[in-house]
Design an enzyme around this catalytic site. Structure first.
Site, PDB file in Angstrom:
ATOM      1  N   LYS A  63       1.320  11.372   5.641  1.00 12.73           N
ATOM      2  CA  LYS A  63       1.520  10.365   6.394  1.00 12.73           C
ATOM      3  C   LYS A  63       2.079   9.112   5.475  1.00 12.73           C
ATOM      4  CE  LYS A  63      -1.793   7.826   7.486  1.00 12.73           C
ATOM      5  NZ  LYS A  63      -2.540   6.513   7.065  1.00 12.73           N
ATOM      6  N   LYS A 120       0.795  -1.118  -0.037  1.00 11.74           N
ATOM      7  CA  LYS A 120       0.026   0.123  -0.013  1.00 11.74           C
ATOM      8  C   LYS A 120       0.844   1.270   0.053  1.00 11.74           C
ATOM      9  CE  LYS A 120      -3.316   2.743   0.320  1.00 11.74           C
ATOM     10  NZ  LYS A 120      -4.082   2.970   1.542  1.00 11.74           N
TER      11      LYS A 120
END
Length: 299
Positions: free
Chosen positions: A241, A172
């Site tokens: 992030k 991811k």
């Protein structure tokens, strides 16, 4: 065999539509979220709403998580009203993007209580969550993956990455690094073209017919930049992030990330300039301001 009862914690831009798809598919569902309004929206569609993660875990066999970061996941799992203290749940499927280290910690927290943790981040944005076209990246023992495959297909297409918690997170993060890089570099290329007098709509058409096409030129710019709406629906701080976590993992493995480091800094500046609520597409707005142009479709 008794019917499997599902739970879902985190009903935001991604979690809300995914939970809705489970209800539409006929799965019995218990839900929780810090926002009472979104809990009640799902309750009106047939879900059973609870005010704590533990209450969901007391009612459900398999619980899905869709949460913003690793700290929130740790709280939902290990807090006083966390899933680790639940009486019924034996499997937690974490759809969040939290990074490999946080996934491994989550695995350990639940394993100590005899609960299985499935690392299963998703990609495809709110539109994909609504349409059930997400990429679902899964790391867990093969037998558990087989048991979950059907329900995961409600969200989109599952991909098996391996048996260890954290492996799907690496996939991811690599994906999101590419996505963020596409947004940043497309912002620069489009600003240059407009500054030189090119029509941005024609630029997008040319790029998408050529070798420069990417997810930003095909989706994000036509939807959110050429229109001036800047509403991709994903916060720049969350993109930062994800890129930060990717760079941390790259450092762990000794993989250089020169381009990735520049993308991280671009996202830091976007949040600093546009505020905590800045959208992913605001990267283009920042480049526009620096270049003194507006990348907008001509009337």
């Amino acid at each position: 065999m008794s019917e499997t009862i599902y739970g879902f914690i985190g009903l935001g831009n991604m979690g809300g539509p995914m939970a809705g798809r489970l209800l539409d598919a006929g799965y019995p569902l218990h839900v929780a979220d810090s926002n009472p309004a979104v809990r009640q929206q799902l309750a009106a569609r047939g879900a059973v709403a609870h005010d704590s993660a533990r209450a969901v875990g007391d009612a459900a066999d398999v619980v899905f998580l869709s949460l913003p970061d690793g700290k929130v996941v740790e709280q939902v799992l290990g807090g006083e009203q966390g899933l680790a203290r639940a009486g019924r749940a034996k499997c937690v499927v974490d759809l969040s993007t939290i990074g490999p280290a946080a996934a491994r910690r989550a695995f350990d927290t639940l394993a100590a209580q005899g609960i299985e943790y499935v690392d299963a981040p998703i990609s495809g944005g709110p539109t994909g969550a609504e349409r059930g076209t997400l990429a679902v990246m899964v790391a867990c023992p093969p037998a558990r993956y087989e048991a979950l495959a059907q329900v995961l297909s409600t969200f989109g297409k599952p991909f098996y990455l391996g048996a260890e918690a954290g492996q799907a997170q690496v996939m991811k993060l690599a994906n999101n690094l590419l996505s963020a890089t596409a947004v940043a570099i497309t912002s620069e290329a489009m600003a240059l073209g407009v500054k030189a007098g090119l029509d941005p709509s024609v630029m997008i058409d040319v790029i998408n017919a050529g070798s420069g096409r990417n997810s930003a030129t095909m989706e994000k710019f036509p939807k959110a930049v050429l229109t001036g709406t800047f509403n991709v629906g994903f916060a720049a701080r969350l993109a930062h992030k994800d890129v930060r976590l990717c760079l941390e993992e790259a450092e762990r493995y000794g993989v250089p990330m020169v381009v990735g480091s520049s993308v991280r800094e671009m996202l830091v500046m976007t949040t600093a300039i546009c505020g905590r609520d800045a959208d992913y597409a605001d990267v283009a707005r920042v480049v526009e301001d620096w270049a003194g142009v507006k990348v907008r479709a001509r009337q």
